[in-house]
Design an enzyme around this catalytic site. Structure first.
Site, PDB file in Angstrom:
ATOM      1  N   VAL A   1      30.407  76.898  40.139  1.00  0.00           N
ATOM      2  CA  VAL A   1      31.406  77.633  40.917  1.00  0.00           C
ATOM      3  C   VAL A   1      32.156  78.546  39.961  1.00  0.00           C
ATOM      4  O   VAL A   1      32.707  78.080  38.960  1.00  0.00           O
ATOM      5  CB  VAL A   1      32.374  76.660  41.631  1.00  0.00           C
ATOM      6  CG1 VAL A   1      33.483  77.430  42.340  1.00  0.00           C
ATOM      7  CG2 VAL A   1      31.619  75.778  42.610  1.00  0.00           C
TER       8      VAL A   1
ATOM      9  N   ARG B   1      23.332  59.274  52.781  1.00  0.00           N
ATOM     10  CA  ARG B   1      24.725  59.578  53.141  1.00  0.00           C
ATOM     11  C   ARG B   1      24.889  60.882  53.919  1.00  0.00           C
ATOM     12  O   ARG B   1      26.006  61.254  54.255  1.00  0.00           O
ATOM     13  CB  ARG B   1      25.590  59.684  51.868  1.00  0.00           C
ATOM     14  CG  ARG B   1      25.520  58.505  50.925  1.00  0.00           C
ATOM     15  CD  ARG B   1      26.298  57.333  51.509  1.00  0.00           C
ATOM     16  NE  ARG B   1      26.150  56.155  50.683  1.00  0.00           N
ATOM     17  CZ  ARG B   1      27.049  55.745  49.794  1.00  0.00           C
ATOM     18  NH1 ARG B   1      28.135  56.436  49.591  1.00  0.00           N
ATOM     19  NH2 ARG B   1      26.852  54.643  49.112  1.00  0.00           N
TER      20      ARG B   1
ATOM     21  N   CYS C   1      30.008  56.628  30.072  1.00  0.00           N
ATOM     22  CA  CYS C   1      30.519  55.446  29.361  1.00  0.00           C
ATOM     23  C   CYS C   1      29.394  54.727  28.614  1.00  0.00           C
ATOM     24  O   CYS C   1      29.645  53.996  27.661  1.00  0.00           O
ATOM     25  CB  CYS C   1      31.175  54.482  30.342  1.00  0.00           C
ATOM     26  SG  CYS C   1      32.287  55.327  31.489  1.00  0.00           S
TER      27      CYS C   1
ATOM     28  N   TRP D   1      47.443  25.657  27.490  1.00  0.00           N
ATOM     29  CA  TRP D   1      48.411  26.771  27.547  1.00  0.00           C
ATOM     30  C   TRP D   1      47.634  28.034  27.206  1.00  0.00           C
ATOM     31  O   TRP D   1      47.261  28.248  26.054  1.00  0.00           O
ATOM     32  CB  TRP D   1      49.539  26.581  26.533  1.00  0.00           C
ATOM     33  CG  TRP D   1      50.558  25.551  26.952  1.00  0.00           C
ATOM     34  CD1 TRP D   1      50.645  24.279  26.493  1.00  0.00           C
ATOM     35  CD2 TRP D   1      51.602  25.723  27.908  1.00  0.00           C
ATOM     36  NE1 TRP D   1      51.678  23.627  27.112  1.00  0.00           N
ATOM     37  CE2 TRP D   1      52.287  24.500  27.994  1.00  0.00           C
ATOM     38  CE3 TRP D   1      52.023  26.785  28.724  1.00  0.00           C
ATOM     39  CZ2 TRP D   1      53.380  24.316  28.836  1.00  0.00           C
ATOM     40  CZ3 TRP D   1      53.105  26.593  29.564  1.00  0.00           C
ATOM     41  CH2 TRP D   1      53.768  25.364  29.609  1.00  0.00           C
TER      42      TRP D   1
ATOM     43  N   ALA E   1      34.373  61.318  40.058  1.00  0.00           N
ATOM     44  CA  ALA E   1      35.407  61.680  41.033  1.00  0.00           C
ATOM     45  C   ALA E   1      34.800  62.419  42.229  1.00  0.00           C
ATOM     46  O   ALA E   1      35.104  62.094  43.386  1.00  0.00           O
ATOM     47  CB  ALA E   1      36.476  62.535  40.363  1.00  0.00           C
TER      48      ALA E   1
ATOM     49  N   ASN F   1      37.146  57.411  39.726  1.00  0.00           N
ATOM     50  CA  ASN F   1      36.551  56.879  40.959  1.00  0.00           C
ATOM     51  C   ASN F   1      37.609  56.635  42.037  1.00  0.00           C
ATOM     52  O   ASN F   1      37.408  56.967  43.201  1.00  0.00           O
ATOM     53  CB  ASN F   1      35.820  55.570  40.661  1.00  0.00           C
ATOM     54  CG  ASN F   1      34.423  55.834  40.136  1.00  0.00           C
ATOM     55  OD1 ASN F   1      33.562  56.325  40.864  1.00  0.00           O
ATOM     56  ND2 ASN F   1      34.197  55.546  38.873  1.00  0.00           N
TER      57      ASN F   1
END
Ligand code: FAD
Length: 434
Positions: free
Chosen positions: A80, A70, A42, A419, A11, A291
Site C-alpha cells: 500500500v 475464513r 519469534c 512456601w 495484528a 494479536n
C-alpha cells in the site's frame, strides 16, 4: 461493507479473523507487501541455531487457508503506497486503487538503524524478517569466530546465544544504556551479565556504538555484527493519511483501537498502548500484544464494541539455559512515575531439595503509600513463565501486597516448595514496607 487490512502478520490477521467471526457478510481484504503471511518472527533465533529447520515451519497459515476456511481474501506482494481517507481508498504501489469502508492499519515495525555509521557494510546483519534470518544463517555456515551484537534487548540476547550455539567462539554485546532488556534495574543487569559471562558472552553496558568498522566494533575485532537496536513503528503511511501519532512516535489509538480518523483502526507493532501500572501510553511492541490489539481492532471494525485495556509489559526469554521474565515497573521506573517504591530481591529454591531444587530469583516492587504491587522479575531454570504470569495477573488486578502474600498458589514437591518463592519475596517486601 468492505474491510481492508494493511499488514498480514500477527495484528492484521487477528483483526481479519475476528472481523469475520463478528460479521459473516463483511467483505475482507488483507494486503501484505512481503510474500509471507502469519510469520512467527519469534522463532527466528531458533532457526539460526537449526532448532527450527526451515522457515516454512514458522508460517502458521497460508493465503489459501484464509480464503478457503475464513472467506478472507489475502494478497501478498502488494504494497500500500498511500491512504486517501476522504475518498476511503488505498492506493497500491503498482498504481491500482481499492475502496474501503473500514481500515485496519497493522504495518508493524522495522529495525532502528538510526545513529550508527557503517550499518550497510556486508558483515552487518539484522534479525527481523525471514530474509534477514536466511542471510545470517548462511553467514554462520562460514564459521565466523568473533561476533558483536549491538543492543541488549531480548532479540540481542537471544541472538547472542544463537551465535554461540552456532559455533561463534566469542560474542560481545554492546548496550548503550547502563541496563539490559530496557529495564532500569542494576541488579537484573548484574545477574544477567554474570550469567552471560559464564557462557562466553561479554556484556558491555553504557557502550554506545556509533560506528561499525569493516573488521571491528570499538576495540573488539569481529567478522560479524548483528544490529539488535530495537524497532521503530511503521507509521509513515498512516501519518501521511492524517492519522495522529502519540508521544511515543507510534500510532495513537483508543482502547477500541480506533485512530483519530473515523473507521480507521490501528493494531500491533505500529501502535502504542496503555501501561496498566503507570497509566501512561507506551510503545511495547510484542507479538502477544499485537494479536490482542488486532483482535479488538477487527471486532470493532466489524461493528462490535470491544476494548483492549492495555499491558503490564510482560516479557520473557530464555538465554543460555536461564529463564528471565519481567512485568510491571522496576524500582527506578516506578519512582519516575511518581510512586514511592520499595523493592526486594530474594534467592530461593524452586522446589524442595529432595525433589531436585534449582535456584530461582524473585524481585518484587511495591508502592509504600498504597501497598500496591508495581512490578516483578523472575529468573530461574524452570517455572519462570508460571511465576511471572502470577505477578502479571496481580498487576492487572491492581492487588495490594497484603493480598498477594496470601495467594493460594499451587504446592506439591515436583512443582514448588511449600512456601512458593513468590510468597517468600512478598513476605520480605512486606517487612520493608511496614
Ligand atoms: P509485523 O509482524 O511487523 O507485520 C507487519 C506486516 O505489515 C509486515 O509483514 C509488513 O510487510 C506489512 N506491511 C508494512 N507496510 C506495508 C504496506 N505499506 N503495505 C502492505 N504491507 C505492509 N514477540 C513476543 O511477544 N514474544 C517473543 O518471544 C518475540 N520474539 C521475537 C523475536 C524476533 C527475532 C523478532 C523479530 C520479533 C519477536 N517478537 C516477539 C515480536 C513479534 O514478532 C512482533 O511483535 C509481531 O510480529 C508484531 O506483529 P504485527 O502484525 O504488528 O507486525
Amino acid at each position: 461493507m468492505r474491510l481492508v487490512v494493511i499488514g498480514g502478520q500477527a495484528a492484521g490477521l487477528s483483526a481479519a479473523a475476528r472481523a469475520r467471526r463478528i460479521d459473516r457478510g463483511l467483505e475482507i481484504l488483507v494486503l501484505e507487501k512481503s510474500q509471507r503471511i502469519s510469520f512467527g518472527a519469534c522463532g527466528l533465533p531458533y532457526y539460526l541455531e537449526h532448532r527450527v529447520r526451515s522457515l516454512e515451519e514458522l508460517s502458521v497459515y497460508t493465503p489459501e487457508y484464509f480464503r478457503r476456511e475464513r472467506d478472507i481474501a489475502v494478497r501478498t506482494g502488494v504494497e500500500v503506497a498511500a491512504v486517501a481517507h476522504a475518498r476511503r481508498q488505498v492506493a497500491l504501489a503498482d498504481g491500482e486503487a481499492t475502496h474501503y469502508d473500514r481500515l485496519v492499519v497493522a504495518t508493524g515495525a522495522r529495525v532502528d538503524r538510526a545513529g550508527i555509521e557503517g550499518v550497510e557494510r556486508p558483515h552487518v546483519f539484522t534479525l527481523h524478517t525471514p530474509e534477514d534470518a536466511t542471510r545470517l544463517r548462511t553467514q554462520l555456515d562460514e564459521r565466523p569466530r568473533r561476533a558483536a551484537v549491538i543492543g541488549a534487548g531480548y532479540i540481542g540476547l537471544e541472538t547472542a546465544e544463537a551465535l554461540r550455539n552456532g559455533g561463534v567462539s566469542a560474542v560481545t554485546i554492546f548496550e548503550a544504556t547502563p541496563y539490559v532488556l530496557g529495564r532500569q534495574d542494576a541488579e537484573l543487569t548484574r545477574r544477567l551479565s554474570e550469567h552471560l559471562e559464564r557462557h562466553g558472552i561479554e556484556l558491555r553496558t553504557s557502550s554506545r556504538v556509533t560506528t561499525i568498522e569493516p573488521d571491528r566494533v570499538a576495540d573488539v575485532p569481529c567478522e560479524l555484527v548483528v544490529l539488535a537496536t530495537g524497532v521503530r513503528p511503521n507509521v509513515e503511511l498512516a501519518a501521511e493519511a492524517g492519522v495522529e501519532l502519540g508521544r511515543t512516535g507510534a500510532i495513537r489509538a483508543s482502547d477500541r483501537m480506533e485512530t483519530n480518523l473515523n473507521g480507521v483502526y490501528a493494531a500491533g507493532d505500529c501502535a502504542e498502548t496503555q501501561h496498566l501500572v503507570s497509566g501512561r501510553a507506551v510503545y511495547l511492541p510484542l507479538g502477544t500484544t499485537a494479536n490482542k490489539m488486532g483482535r479488538v481492532a477487527g471486532a470493532n471494525a466489524a461493528g462490535a464494541r470491544e476494548r483492549f485495556e492495555g499491558v503490564t509489559g510482560t516479557t520473557i526469554l530464555r538465554v543460555c539455559g536461564l529463564g528471565v521474565a519481567m512485568t510491571g515497573l522496576s524500582e527506578a521506573q516506578a519512582r519516575k512515575e511518581g510512586f514511592d517504591p520499595v523493592e526486594v530481591w530474594i534467592d530461593a529454591q524452586d522446589r524442595p531439595r529432595y525433589f531436585g531444587a534449582r535456584p530461582t530469583a524473585i524481585h518484587l516492587v511495591a508502592d509504600r503509600r498504597s501497598g500496591r504491587l508495581l512490578g516483578g522479575t523472575v529468573m530461574g531454570e524452570e517455572g519462570v513463565a508460571g511465576r511471572i504470569n502470577v505477578i502479571a495477573t496481580a498487576l492487572a488486578s491492581q492487588i495490594r501486597l497484603e493480598q498477594f502474600q496470601q495467594l493460594d498458589l499451587a504446592y506439591s514437591p515436583p512443582f514448588a516448595p511449600v512456601w512458593d518463592p513468590l510468597l517468600v519475596a512478598a513476605q520480605q517486601l512486606a517487612k520493608l514496607l511496614n
